[in-house]
Design an enzyme around this catalytic site. Sequence first.
Site, PDB file in Angstrom:
ATOM      1  NE  ARG A 183       8.218   4.163   0.599  1.00  0.00           N
ATOM      2  CZ  ARG A 183       8.113   3.216   1.514  1.00  0.00           C
ATOM      3  NH1 ARG A 183       9.076   3.051   2.432  1.00  0.00           N
ATOM      4  NH2 ARG A 183       7.069   2.425   1.550  1.00  0.00           N
ATOM      5  CG  ASN A 222       6.817   6.714   3.027  1.00  0.00           C
ATOM      6  OD1 ASN A 222       7.036   7.448   2.065  1.00  0.00           O
ATOM      7  ND2 ASN A 222       6.103   5.606   2.936  1.00  0.00           N
TER       8      ASN A 222
END
Length: 812
Positions: A17, A35
């Site tokens: 990320r 996520n």
Amino acid sequence: MKALIRVTGAVQGVGYRPYVAELANKYELSGEVKNLGGIAQIIAEGDEEKISSFVNELKNSSPSGSIVLHVSLDYLKSSEPESLSRHSGFRIVGSSGEFDETYLPVFPPDIGICPDCMKELLDKKDRRYRYPLISCASCGPRFTILKELPYDRETTTMDVFSMCNECSLEYGEGRRRHAQTISCHKCGPQVILQEKSNASKVKCNEHECEENIETREGDEAIIRAIEILQNGGIIGLKGIGGYQLVASPYNFETVQRLREIKGREQKPFAIMFDDLSDIAKICNVSEMEKDYLLSSARPIVLLDKKEDPFAENVCGYSRQIGAFLPSTGVHKLITKVFKELIVTSGNISGEPMIISDEEFNLKFFDKIDGVLFNEREILRPLDDSVIQIIKNCKGKESPRFVRRARGYVPLPLFLEKTLKENAIYEAFGADLKNAFAIGFGDKIIQSQFFGDMEDYSILKLQKKELSDFERIFKTANLKADRKIIIADLHPGYHSTAIAKDYTKESEEILADKHQDIEFKQIQHHHAHIGSVMAEHGLKDCIGVAFDGTGFGTDKTIWGSEFLICRGGEFERAAHFKPVRIVGQDEAMKNARVSAACYLYDAGLDIPAKMLKDSELQLLKSALENNINAHPNSGMGRLFDAVSCILGVCDYNSYEGECAIRLQNAAEEYLDKVSGNYSFYDKTSEDILCGEYIEERIFSDMVVLNEKDGRLIPDISRVLEYMVCNLASENTGRLAYAFHYALAEITKDLCIRISEKCGIRDICLSGGVFTNRLLLGLCERLLVKEGFVVYYNRVFPTNDQGISVGQIYLADL
């Protein structure tokens, strides 16, 4: 423009990320990344051309440790979902509880300490100087601390540690941005050393304690642990995947004590080295071996010795050293002082690696000299992976797993062919070296190595881990209308019984979901070959399975199988002559029993020194009256018998010891006649295939019989030659000639079978093919005949690989 982008693969726990956020800022995109189950979902807003470039870079690059399988792109209307234009820049948001029911998630394994963290660990100016549990977004524990997906701090055992101000700032930006294991001296788990004090008796809870416990924390704990090791002591060390036992490899008495504590008689210990240069001083290290040693998985790599400076009871007769490098900060801090250390699993041999502080202390505290542990909970044991690098006949190196665990589990096998639509597969493997596997879609995920299921604690662990895998990978939520459960054909296997019980339990659960359930059993050696077929995407092959034992379709013990495999079916085309073995369990340990049975079967006299008179009479009586004497064509017992007949080794203090020592004798002979023979220095076919050494003395001694359409080689005359000429022949020469004879038989049988079925692809598998000399000889002779040869690379060739083969064959 606004786009919805989904990235599938190993994209959690690897700093993915933060990587996406930095990349989005590079292309001046606003939006968010989060996520979602086992995938990364991105909403990007900006210029269409920049979004396209952003997506292309996501497809072609990724952070270390990640695996990107697919990147999807869909352009959205501004109201679907709600526009994020009011947000400036690009942000990382909390994970979603949503789950893609068509996708089996991919999650990364535990990752060894990265170069950046190693540098900080040893930098006096860094605030994490000598912090033993140092980690970042690119390294540290992952799977061993994971409770469930998606991977966030609150879904790991790090959730009980609150970040200090400095760590909180780093969590928002830089190399530790969203690193869920972020911690330091101030806020993270700390190392603690406990040892028995020499102080006099003290009062404790109104009772008299026999001894006091002395405790040190932080760097004092590390320093004291090093002192104990320097004084010849043994410490318990809590690693990433469980407890380990640590000792100096130079002190004979210490090593002997360690063996007694573990109940490990002869099996060589692995050595952790401080640096690659230290390994290179005493071992031959090829380029691929170097790459694996330095890889984030930090496996044990089996290396050929140049010299052996350690105490003689460390590696013993082994020609190789299992070498590996520090995987954590605490390992590095200790090896900086010692350079080389025995670092072995903290368990009694045959039992699971211990992850509980309480259990380890209960079993070992009174037997060792100190325990260096930390407060971070480990949820599942993961022992060190073990890899052997071999060269094929063209000189190309390839890895072969002996044990697949930490650093690789739970990475899946990505199949060339998708499994049957809407079906979940769960395979229970075999009883030795047990590992289960789960299959869905285009992936098979195998568990870590457990061990022998004769041990009740292994059986319990397997059940617990299956439940954990099902929860983590959310198998109950996958879009499937049936579950297929697979077990070994052996009716007496614990794994088979567990699979049957699990099927009954699942029938009750799945009835409410209107899902079907199917139970299948697959023959042991067929599953061995299936594991190779799965790795290489094969549908048909001639499978050669050389193994210890396996239950056959005729209810006898198999283990030297030549199978014509078509789809999920097989025909037994050939096998070595079965020999009645008395007392199967005893024979697996005592090679003298196997040797005597083989000699009796061949009509040869059994040497008086092989068995006592009373033992010999009992054995002959059992064979003559067929009492507890069962036909066995297992290659493992044949290796045991030859090893004993040649006087190399007559007892397996650990699995495969006799066969390993027979291989050693053959390779030592090659050393002498070829001038320091090495699998890495010499790749000439002439040397390996006998044209240079000309050790083909058994070529005309193998009798090839035929029964019920099966080819059955009989090596009785080979054994007779060994017995009659042992006194005058070089033992190593006979050992090498035996290996070569097996390879020649394999080649000849494959030629005849291929003429019958038309298949030219050969798969070699089974525990006996862990023997690199036998594998190399077979491959070279078969390739010379124009065959294409395949063998295990992703999963072990031993019984750990069975569950993968079970799933692949059940689907064909």
